[in-house]
Each structure stands twice: as C-alpha cells, then as structure tokens.
Design an enzyme around this catalytic site. Structure first.
Site, PDB file in Angstrom:
ATOM      1  N   LYS A 135      19.087 -16.954   3.585  1.00 21.84           N
ATOM      2  CA  LYS A 135      17.771 -16.734   4.200  1.00 21.84           C
ATOM      3  C   LYS A 135      17.116 -18.088   4.375  1.00 21.84           C
ATOM      4  O   LYS A 135      17.422 -19.034   3.650  1.00 21.84           O
ATOM      5  CB  LYS A 135      16.892 -15.873   3.278  1.00 21.84           C
ATOM      6  CG  LYS A 135      15.776 -15.189   4.015  1.00 21.84           C
ATOM      7  CD  LYS A 135      16.296 -13.953   4.706  1.00 21.84           C
ATOM      8  CE  LYS A 135      15.235 -13.276   5.527  1.00 21.84           C
ATOM      9  NZ  LYS A 135      15.665 -11.929   5.953  1.00 21.84           N
TER      10      LYS A 135
ATOM     11  N   ASP B  64      13.376 -12.804  11.531  1.00 22.58           N
ATOM     12  CA  ASP B  64      12.722 -12.079  10.442  1.00 22.58           C
ATOM     13  C   ASP B  64      11.226 -12.153  10.788  1.00 22.58           C
ATOM     14  O   ASP B  64      10.886 -12.346  11.967  1.00 22.58           O
ATOM     15  CB  ASP B  64      13.040 -12.716   9.069  1.00 22.58           C
ATOM     16  CG  ASP B  64      12.674 -11.804   7.894  1.00 22.58           C
ATOM     17  OD1 ASP B  64      13.433 -10.869   7.595  1.00 22.58           O
ATOM     18  OD2 ASP B  64      11.595 -12.008   7.282  1.00 22.58           O
TER      19      ASP B  64
HETATM   20  P1  NDP Z   1       7.557  -9.070  12.496  1.00 29.63           P
HETATM   21  O1  NDP Z   1       7.040 -10.450  12.379  1.00 29.63           O
HETATM   22  O2  NDP Z   1       8.081  -8.594  13.799  1.00 29.63           O
HETATM   23  O3  NDP Z   1       6.435  -8.032  12.047  1.00 29.63           O
HETATM   24  C1  NDP Z   1       5.891  -8.106  10.770  1.00 29.63           C
HETATM   25  C2  NDP Z   1       4.786  -7.069  10.662  1.00 29.63           C
HETATM   26  O4  NDP Z   1       4.368  -6.980   9.297  1.00 29.63           O
HETATM   27  C3  NDP Z   1       3.547  -7.432  11.451  1.00 29.63           C
HETATM   28  O5  NDP Z   1       2.898  -6.265  11.848  1.00 29.63           O
HETATM   29  C4  NDP Z   1       2.720  -8.208  10.435  1.00 29.63           C
HETATM   30  O6  NDP Z   1       1.323  -8.213  10.687  1.00 29.63           O
HETATM   31  C5  NDP Z   1       3.017  -7.437   9.165  1.00 29.63           C
HETATM   32  N1  NDP Z   1       2.920  -8.334   8.017  1.00 29.63           N
HETATM   33  C6  NDP Z   1       3.663  -9.449   7.792  1.00 29.63           C
HETATM   34  N2  NDP Z   1       3.282 -10.052   6.655  1.00 29.63           N
HETATM   35  C7  NDP Z   1       2.278  -9.300   6.176  1.00 29.63           C
HETATM   36  C8  NDP Z   1       1.483  -9.403   5.020  1.00 29.63           C
HETATM   37  N3  NDP Z   1       1.642 -10.405   4.142  1.00 29.63           N
HETATM   38  N4  NDP Z   1       0.540  -8.438   4.811  1.00 29.63           N
HETATM   39  C9  NDP Z   1       0.380  -7.421   5.711  1.00 29.63           C
HETATM   40  N5  NDP Z   1       1.108  -7.280   6.825  1.00 29.63           N
HETATM   41  C10 NDP Z   1       2.052  -8.207   7.042  1.00 29.63           C
HETATM   42  O7  NDP Z   1       8.679  -8.925  11.355  1.00 29.63           O
HETATM   43  P2  NDP Z   1       9.855  -7.855  11.231  1.00 29.63           P
HETATM   44  O8  NDP Z   1       9.402  -6.547  11.757  1.00 29.63           O
HETATM   45  O9  NDP Z   1      11.081  -8.469  11.743  1.00 29.63           O
HETATM   46  O10 NDP Z   1      10.011  -7.765   9.646  1.00 29.63           O
HETATM   47  C11 NDP Z   1       9.333  -6.810   8.851  1.00 29.63           C
HETATM   48  C12 NDP Z   1      10.042  -6.639   7.526  1.00 29.63           C
HETATM   49  O11 NDP Z   1      11.382  -6.172   7.771  1.00 29.63           O
HETATM   50  C13 NDP Z   1      10.211  -7.893   6.668  1.00 29.63           C
HETATM   51  O12 NDP Z   1      10.187  -7.536   5.315  1.00 29.63           O
HETATM   52  C14 NDP Z   1      11.614  -8.368   7.028  1.00 29.63           C
HETATM   53  O13 NDP Z   1      12.160  -9.172   6.017  1.00 29.63           O
HETATM   54  C15 NDP Z   1      12.317  -7.037   7.140  1.00 29.63           C
HETATM   55  N6  NDP Z   1      13.575  -7.020   7.895  1.00 29.63           N
HETATM   56  C16 NDP Z   1      13.619  -7.468   9.178  1.00 29.63           C
HETATM   57  C17 NDP Z   1      14.806  -7.413   9.883  1.00 29.63           C
HETATM   58  C18 NDP Z   1      14.896  -7.797  11.309  1.00 29.63           C
HETATM   59  O14 NDP Z   1      15.969  -7.609  11.903  1.00 29.63           O
HETATM   60  N7  NDP Z   1      13.843  -8.309  11.954  1.00 29.63           N
HETATM   61  C19 NDP Z   1      16.037  -6.936   9.245  1.00 29.63           C
HETATM   62  C20 NDP Z   1      15.856  -6.407   7.919  1.00 29.63           C
HETATM   63  C21 NDP Z   1      14.656  -6.480   7.282  1.00 29.63           C
HETATM   64  P3  NDP Z   1       0.602  -9.572  11.192  1.00 29.63           P
HETATM   65  O15 NDP Z   1       1.074  -9.794  12.589  1.00 29.63           O
HETATM   66  O16 NDP Z   1      -0.858  -9.292  11.065  1.00 29.63           O
HETATM   67  O17 NDP Z   1       1.062 -10.665  10.255  1.00 29.63           O
HETATM   68  O1  2IT Z   2      16.534  -9.197   6.362  1.00 26.04           O
HETATM   69  C1  2IT Z   2      17.418  -9.113   7.240  1.00 26.04           C
HETATM   70  O2  2IT Z   2      18.448  -8.461   7.057  1.00 26.04           O
HETATM   71  C2  2IT Z   2      17.200  -9.807   8.508  1.00 26.04           C
HETATM   72  N1  2IT Z   2      16.141 -10.402   8.698  1.00 26.04           N
HETATM   73  C3  2IT Z   2      18.264  -9.819   9.556  1.00 26.04           C
HETATM   74  C4  2IT Z   2      19.369 -10.793   9.232  1.00 26.04           C
HETATM   75  C5  2IT Z   2      20.388 -11.002  10.317  1.00 26.04           C
HETATM   76  O3  2IT Z   2      21.162 -11.972  10.156  1.00 26.04           O
HETATM   77  O4  2IT Z   2      20.457 -10.244  11.291  1.00 26.04           O
END
Ligand code: NDP
Ligand code: 2IT
Length: 450
Positions: free
Chosen positions: A131, A171
C-alpha cells in the site's frame, strides 16, 4: 487494546511488533485481529510459530518514505510525505492501492498493506501485498495542481515499481484522473509503455472493463453469497451505504440492480437519506463529474434529506455497507444497527468497523463480512487487468463481471470453509484471516524464510 484471544506465543509476536512500531495504532489494530484469528491455526500447526513465519509476516519486507515537493497555482511551494510499504511478495509482485488523504501516515499505510497481504492471498490471483500514498489533500485542488503533485510523487516512486515488482492502483483520493497522471509520468521517466505496472487505467490505454465497478460490485456479491447461505437474498431489502466515492457508488449500483434499495450515501461533511432509493445518475453527476459535496444531492432531489455531521448508521435498514474509511462504524453505531434489526454487514472499505463493534455484531447474530474478503473484488479485478495486459487481450464487460462474480464466490467459500474448519462456523473474520494466512505462510516457508 484487550487481547483475550491471543495465546502467550502470539502475544509475544504482537508485543515485539508494537515495541518496534510504537504509536501505530491502526497497524496494531489490524495486526491484533489477524493474530487473534490465527490462534486456532497455530494451535493445530505449531510449525508456523516455531519456524518464525508469523514473526516475519508482521514485518513489511520494505518501507519507503519520501519527500514530495509541489507547487500550487499561485506558485507557492508545498511539501507532502509519500509512502510505499511493500509488505509481502511471496505470492506475487507487490499489489495494492495508493491513498491521497491528509490523514495518511505510516500507521495507516502499514495497516492497509498488512490487510492487503491476506486479501490478495484470498483472491487466489498470485499477487503480493503493498500500500502507498501521501498526506496530500486533493479536495479543492485544480487539475493542474493534481497533475503536478502526481508527477512529483511518481518521480520518486517510479524506481520501486514495475509489472513484476510492484503494481499500484487507486484508493481514497486516487481515481481515474490521478492514475492517468501517475502512469503518464512513469511512461515519460522510463520510456516504456508498461501497461502492467499500474491497474485502474483508462480503458482506452490498457484498463480493464469492470475495474471501476469491481470493489463496490464485489462487496454486494459477497453480501449476496452470505445471505444465500441462510436461504435469503438482497432483493427487496433496504441498504445503508456510507461514503460516496468509487466503492460506495458502485455498491449502490449493484444493490439496486439486484432488486435491493440503497437509501443513503455520505461524505466527510454529512449524509443523505433518500427513502425512495438513491438516484444514481444524480449521485454520479455530483460526485464523479462536479466533485461537489453530498449535500448537493438533497438540494436537487425532492424527498431526500441531508444530515450534517450525523451518523449514517442511525437510519433503519436491513443491510449495511460501510464504504468510506477505517473506524467509521463504532460500538454505539453497532448497537443502533442491531436495535434497528440489521441482518448483515459487508465492509466495502478497509477496516471500517472497530473491533468492539465487530464483536457486538457477531454476538447479536448479524452476518459480518470483513473488508479483506468483502472488498477483494477490486484487487482481484486488478489482477485480471494484469492478465489482460500481459496477454494483450481485452475482455468485454459481461465476461469481466462474470469472472468477478465467480472470484467473489471463491473468496466467500474459502472464508466460510476455513471458519468451519477452525471451529468458528459463520465467523468470516476468522475464516478470511485463517485462509489468507495459510496461503501466504506456506508460500514463504516453501521459498525459504531467511
Ligand atoms: P474515494 O476517494 O473514491 O471515496 C472515499 C469516500 O469516503 C468519500 O465519500 C469521502 O468523503 C469518504 N471519506 C474518506 N475519508 C473519510 C473520513 N476520514 N471521514 C469521513 N468520510 C471519509 O475512495 P474509495 O471509494 O476508493 O475508497 C473507500 C474505501 O474503500 C477505503 O477504505 C478504501 O481503502 C477501500 N477500498 C477501495 C478500493 C478501490 O478499488 N478503490 C478497493 C478496496 C477497498 P470526502 O470526499 O468528504 O473525503
Ligand atoms: O484496498 C484495496 O484493495 C485497493 N485499494 C485496490 C488495490 C488494487 O491493487 O487494485
């Protein structure tokens, strides 16, 4: 933190790791959950402890920290801190996302990297775990500022990456726009259009169909698998989703496609409730196109309401998909969910539920899917993108979605069966950790530990 389930030998491993990494609370939290879960594994197979593999697993293979200087549109110089924790490469090249958020620090990147090792093992796709990211806040920054930041970040990180070495993805705060700028700078620095060195790329230049949707879709497929074991289904059920980013949006899309009704979304300012069901076109317009706040949804959608700084978990519903960030669902939220009759929780985010909240939900008989299983569809589809890049192939949407669906079925089965095998039937936390652990530990032992 209490470690009632840690045996003395595992507690020693934990204590030594904490001494070596003081103050890294999120990392300690993630490590403690895994070590507790593998207690029944090491009891049956003491060789895992005797060989030292557990001790090695909790220490990253490599940790990179670097300075990222960049200039804003007014010419002011800023300095951010960049990270890449290359945790474990026993099963394949390091693989895992990059997070740009002001809260990023070594503890957060280490916990995410540690989780990624077991998650990636569970996918069965031959990928190691890593990461990275930076404490840079993209909110309110112009495209030019984002581009200069990404270029500066990659100027340092590129030497540590490569299709057989380490393959990042998105992420929090890193989506299609950022991946474009990061990939472009890597290409410029290396003079190589090396498709397999990044996933989540634009579909025009090597990106895989369904990678954008994969994490959210996968968390819903996992929920569907859990419910099916109880003879139940998503159809006709109401669902809470937190967040409004990549994972949340596509979780909502798939819930709706399967006949459920997603009624909430949130961001760091507050949440919206739309009992009629989220209007996905409007949500995408606000979040993906305009990059505006979630409050704009309630302003434009009759019948929806906005709650500033509230807890999305206060809204009654049958299913819950925490899909924003770590530790966003605490023990009070768990109590509220249980009182409101929640049936199941599937973690779209990484470690969104605090350990005491997980315990309470499980004691109340709520089905609980930990992120390292439930959100594995994102990284699994990244591995499919790597396969397509290596073979210079492009699969269509439905082929890719079928593969994702089948991988989520495999992940579910692995976690379910391991939980039964180790005497914790229905406990997907134990199952996911035990199964992921054995795959990585066995590969490490086979390849020689020192
Ligand atoms: P994005 O940046 O697309 O969206 C994040 C969302 O969560 C936004 O709505 C943001 O609001 C909110 N958010 C982030 N930090 C905070 C906080 N500290 N408090 C409250 N709200 C918060 O990220 P993703 O959707 O990609 O990721 C979301 C989660 O999923 C994370 O935990 C990530 O690690 C996990 N994940 C993502 C993957 C991926 O493929 N993208 C894969 C597996 C897991 P705001 O805009 O106001 O900050
Ligand atoms: O938390 C996760 O699994 C991710 N942000 C996606 C990682 C990836 O390499 O697709």
């Amino acid at each position: 933190m209490q470690h009632t389930a840690l045996t003395p030998a595992l507690r020693d491993v934990y204590d030594r790791a904490v001494l070596r990494s003081p103050g890294e609370l999120e990392f300690h939290q993630a490590m403690s959950e895994v070590l507790e879960s593998i207690a029944p594994v090491v009891e049956r197979h003491p060789e895992y402890l005797e060989s030292g593999v557990v001790e090695l697993l909790v220490e990253p293979e490599r940790q990179i920290m670097f300075r990222v200087p960049w200039t804003d549109d007014s010419g002011n110089v800023h300095v951010s801190r960049g990270f890449r924790v290359q945790y474990n490469s026993a099963l394949g090249p390091y693989k895992g996302g990059l997070r740009f958020h002001p809260s990023v620090n070594l503890s957060i990147i280490k916990f995410l990297g540690f989780e990624q090792v077991f998650k990636n093992a569970l996918t069965g796709q031959g990928i190691g775990g890593a990461k990275g990211g930076a404490d840079f806040d993209p909110h309110g920054r112009s495209d030019g500022e984002i581009m200069r930041f990404c270029q500066s970040f990659m100027t340092e990180l590129y030497r540590h990456l490569g299709e057989h070495t380490d393959v990042p993805a998105g992420d929090i705060g890193v989506g299609a726009r950022e991946i474009g700028f990061l990939f472009g700078q890597y290409r410029r620095l290396t003079n190589r259009h090396e498709s397999g060195m990044f996933t989540g790329k634009g579909v025009l230049w090597g990106g895989a169909q369904v990678r954008t949707e994969a994490t959210g879709y996968g968390a819903v497929f996992f929920m569907d698998e859990m419910l099916a074991m109880k003879g139940d289904r998503i159809e006709g059920k109401t669902a809470l989703v937190s967040g409004s980013g990549n994972v949340a949006i596509y979780a909502i899309e798939k819930i709706n496609q399967l006949g459920g009704r997603a009624i909430t979304a949130s961001d760091s300012s507050g949440y919206i409730v739309d009992e009629a069901g989220i209007d996905l076109d409007l949500l995408k317009q606000i979040k993906e196109v305009e990059r505006a706040r979630i409050s704009a949804y309630a302003e434009r959608r009759p019948g929806a309401r906005y709650v500033e700084r509230g807890r999305v978990w206060d809204v009654p519903a049958q299913l819950a998909f925490p899909s924003a960030t770590q530790n966003e669902l605490n023990v009070d939220d768990a109590r509220t969910l249980i009182a409101n009759g929640v049936l199941a929780v599937s973690e779209g985010a990484n470690m969104p539920t605090t350990p005491d909240a997980v315990a309470l939900l499980q004691e109340a008989g709520v089905l609980f899917a930990p992120g390292k299983a439930a959100n594995a569809g994102g990284v699994a589809t990244s591995a499919l993108e790597m396969s397509q890049n290596a073979a210079r192939q492009r699969w269509d949407f439905s082929t890719s979605e079928d593969r994702l669906r089948s991988i989520m079925g495999d992940v579910h089965r692995a976690a379910y069966e391991a939980a039964e095998h180790y005497g914790a039937p229905g406990n997907y936390v134990v199952g996911a950790n035990a199964s992921g652990f054995r795959r990585v530990a066995d590969a490490m032992i086979a390849q020689g530990l020192i």
